[in-house]
Design a protein around this motif. Structure first.
Motif: not given
Length: 254
Positions: A4-8, A232-234, A236-240
């Motif tokens: 359920s996790e994403s990475s970037r 979480s994708e959410e 990661l988007l905040r970090a981006e």
């Protein structure tokens, strides 16, 4: 990694790293509680210039980061450069800024409810330990800091960027630097304080795990780190979005 996790991956320059650490510490409950209810001491330094600026904004206090440093490691082109450093650390007691005061003025009054933020020059990630270069023959600011941290259990945190990581344990490097008979060069002191890096800041601000993948770069990216963030994708988007907002942070200048 959970399905359920994403990475970037994200590249952080040294100046971005300083800003990231500063923004995270400026939201830390323990740091803010020390400033508002007890005593917070931010020792002059290049990373702590960003930390003090972020805290000053959070606490609605007046502060300029210009000249907020003591000793600096300068490149060859600036080896003879001199700037006008400030003459006071950033010290907040019960919400009020103490002007024209340094750690030497307040160390004897610090206790377990207070907090000291002091930069570092060497970081050993595996042992989570930091080393501080010593140029003064009487030990510099680390002597009153250790009196408070060891003698009265004042909490000591070292905001330090990943560009300062070293391979060997700090105690081994300190033994090399401090050998008797070596009369030239800086000494190195292993600190009892906690380290606080970009990895801690990312976890605190975005609830993400960060791993160091690679490092280095050119044309302003010298000392940069390439991080793999997972969560979480959410988040990661905040970090981006955050990293995009600070990507033009200028390099440290005198």
């Amino acid at each position: 990694m959970s399905t359920s996790e994403s990475s970037r991956q994200f590249l952080l320059t040294v100046s971005m790293g300083k800003r990231l650490i500063a923004d995270a510490l400026a939201t830390d409950e323990a740091v803010l509680r020390a400033a508002k209810e007890h005593c917070l001491v931010v020792i002059m330094g290049s990373t702590n210039a960003a930390v003090a600026a972020a805290l000053a904004e959070k606490l609605s206090l007046s502060f300029s980061p210009n000249g907020f440093h003591r000793g600096l490691q300068l490149g060859p082109a600036r080896a003879g450069a001199h700037s006008a450093p400030q003459n006071a650390d950033f010290i907040v007691r019960a919400g009020e800024l103490l002007t024209d005061k340094t750690i030497f003025d307040v160390a004897d009054s610090l206790g377990q409810e207070d907090l000291i933020l002091k930069g570092a020059n060497a970081l050993h990630l595996k042992s989570r330990s930091a080393g501080v270069l010593i140029g003064s023959p009487v030990g510099g600011t680390m002597m009153p800091i250790l009196q408070a941290a060891v003698g009265r259990r004042t909490r000591l945190i070292h905001p330090v960027g990943l560009e300062k990581r070293v391979e060997r344990p700090i105690n081994e490097l300190a033994a090399l630097a401090n050998r008797s008979g070596d009369s030239k060069g800086l000494r190195l002191l292993e600190s009892c304080g906690e380290v606080y890096t970009e990895l801690h800041a990312i976890e605190a601000l975005f609830s993400l795990r960060a791993n160091l993948l690679a490092a280095g770069g050119v044309c302003g990216a010298e000392g940069s780190v390439l991080l793999m963030l997972s969560g979480s994708e959410e988040n990661l988007l905040r970090a981006e979005r955050y990293f995009r907002s600070i990507q033009d942070m200028p390099s440290f200048s005198l």
